[in-house]
Motif scaffolding. Structure first.
Motif, PDB file in Angstrom:
ATOM      1  N   MET A   9     -15.460 -34.129  -3.231  1.00  9.62           N
ATOM      2  CA  MET A   9     -15.217 -35.763  -4.032  1.00  9.62           C
ATOM      3  C   MET A   9     -16.042 -36.286  -2.661  1.00  9.62           C
ATOM      4  O   MET A   9     -17.125 -37.165  -2.536  1.00  9.62           O
ATOM      5  CB  MET A   9     -13.947 -36.533  -3.920  1.00  9.62           C
ATOM      6  N   ILE A  10     -15.866 -36.162  -1.489  1.00  9.57           N
ATOM      7  CA  ILE A  10     -16.481 -36.736  -0.688  1.00  9.57           C
ATOM      8  C   ILE A  10     -17.859 -36.724  -0.383  1.00  9.57           C
ATOM      9  O   ILE A  10     -18.770 -37.042  -0.176  1.00  9.57           O
ATOM     10  CB  ILE A  10     -15.804 -36.729   0.828  1.00  9.57           C
ATOM     11  N   VAL A  11     -18.082 -35.143  -0.198  1.00  4.50           N
ATOM     12  CA  VAL A  11     -19.535 -34.085  -0.159  1.00  4.50           C
ATOM     13  C   VAL A  11     -19.702 -35.159  -1.411  1.00  4.50           C
ATOM     14  O   VAL A  11     -21.170 -35.259  -1.301  1.00  4.50           O
ATOM     15  CB  VAL A  11     -19.469 -32.959  -0.350  1.00  4.50           C
ATOM     16  N   GLY A  12     -19.949 -35.442  -3.225  1.00  2.34           N
ATOM     17  CA  GLY A  12     -20.494 -35.228  -4.033  1.00  2.34           C
ATOM     18  C   GLY A  12     -20.642 -36.888  -4.166  1.00  2.34           C
ATOM     19  O   GLY A  12     -22.057 -37.001  -4.218  1.00  2.34           O
ATOM     20  N   TYR A  13     -20.039 -37.668  -3.246  1.00  2.00           N
ATOM     21  CA  TYR A  13     -20.030 -39.160  -3.806  1.00  2.00           C
ATOM     22  C   TYR A  13     -20.454 -39.709  -2.148  1.00  2.00           C
ATOM     23  O   TYR A  13     -21.533 -40.546  -2.716  1.00  2.00           O
ATOM     24  CB  TYR A  13     -18.608 -40.002  -3.897  1.00  2.00           C
ATOM     25  N   VAL A  14     -20.300 -39.126  -1.325  1.00  2.00           N
ATOM     26  CA  VAL A  14     -20.779 -39.734   0.185  1.00  2.00           C
ATOM     27  C   VAL A  14     -22.516 -39.106   0.257  1.00  2.00           C
ATOM     28  O   VAL A  14     -23.325 -39.626   0.899  1.00  2.00           O
ATOM     29  CB  VAL A  14     -20.052 -39.569   1.035  1.00  2.00           C
ATOM     30  N   VAL A  15     -22.031 -38.323   0.460  1.00  2.00           N
ATOM     31  CA  VAL A  15     -23.336 -37.229   0.744  1.00  2.00           C
ATOM     32  C   VAL A  15     -24.762 -37.112  -0.024  1.00  2.00           C
ATOM     33  O   VAL A  15     -25.865 -37.923   0.204  1.00  2.00           O
ATOM     34  CB  VAL A  15     -22.641 -35.900   1.608  1.00  2.00           C
ATOM     35  N   LEU A  16     -23.769 -36.218  -1.161  1.00  2.00           N
ATOM     36  CA  LEU A  16     -25.364 -37.103  -2.546  1.00  2.00           C
ATOM     37  C   LEU A  16     -26.095 -37.436  -2.670  1.00  2.00           C
ATOM     38  O   LEU A  16     -26.560 -37.922  -3.722  1.00  2.00           O
ATOM     39  CB  LEU A  16     -25.041 -35.199  -3.219  1.00  2.00           C
ATOM     40  N   GLY A  17     -24.685 -38.513  -3.176  1.00  2.00           N
ATOM     41  CA  GLY A  17     -24.635 -39.651  -3.805  1.00  2.00           C
ATOM     42  C   GLY A  17     -24.594 -40.903  -3.283  1.00  2.00           C
ATOM     43  O   GLY A  17     -25.190 -42.390  -3.632  1.00  2.00           O
TER      44      GLY A  17
ATOM     45  N   SER B 102     -15.111 -45.338   1.040  1.00  2.00           N
ATOM     46  CA  SER B 102     -13.940 -46.233   0.633  1.00  2.00           C
ATOM     47  C   SER B 102     -14.582 -46.531  -1.068  1.00  2.00           C
ATOM     48  O   SER B 102     -12.981 -46.420  -1.820  1.00  2.00           O
ATOM     49  CB  SER B 102     -14.135 -47.806   0.874  1.00  2.00           C
ATOM     50  N   GLY B 103     -15.553 -45.696  -1.870  1.00  2.00           N
ATOM     51  CA  GLY B 103     -15.669 -45.893  -2.726  1.00  2.00           C
ATOM     52  C   GLY B 103     -14.948 -44.424  -3.559  1.00  2.00           C
ATOM     53  O   GLY B 103     -15.021 -44.552  -4.530  1.00  2.00           O
ATOM     54  N   VAL B 104     -14.984 -43.849  -2.945  1.00  2.00           N
ATOM     55  CA  VAL B 104     -13.993 -42.596  -3.551  1.00  2.00           C
ATOM     56  C   VAL B 104     -13.279 -42.796  -4.020  1.00  2.00           C
ATOM     57  O   VAL B 104     -12.647 -42.145  -4.447  1.00  2.00           O
ATOM     58  CB  VAL B 104     -13.991 -41.413  -2.251  1.00  2.00           C
ATOM     59  N   PHE B 105     -12.144 -43.694  -3.006  1.00  2.00           N
ATOM     60  CA  PHE B 105     -10.812 -44.216  -3.783  1.00  2.00           C
ATOM     61  C   PHE B 105     -10.391 -44.708  -4.534  1.00  2.00           C
ATOM     62  O   PHE B 105      -9.001 -46.058  -4.974  1.00  2.00           O
ATOM     63  CB  PHE B 105      -9.974 -44.285  -1.999  1.00  2.00           C
TER      64      PHE B 105
END
Length: 66
Positions: free
Chosen positions: A35-43, A48-51
């Motif tokens: 979730m972190i790699v996909g949302y923060v790194v790639l996106g 904080s948006g992940v949660f």
């Protein structure tokens, strides 16, 4: 020749339970990391948006939209 009596089969059950819990923990970490790699790194979004529930509701709507 006397056979030694084995204690109750409690140890293998405990070992199997710990193994299952370890696997579940590893799967949880992999999900969290993905979730972190996909949302923060790639996106390129904030961590904080992940949660936020609204984020995942939006992703669900995008994937399963008619």
């Amino acid at each position: 020749m006397s056979q030694e009596s084995k204690p109750a089969a409690r140890r293998p059950a405990l070992r199997r339970t710990l193994f299952v819990l370890l696997i579940l923990f590893i799967l949880f970490l992999a999900l969290f990391g993905g979730m972190i790699v996909g949302y923060v790194v790639l996106g390129k979004q904030s961590l904080s948006g992940v949660f936020h529930w609204s984020t995942w509701r939006h992703v669900f709507d995008l994937v399963f939209a008619p």
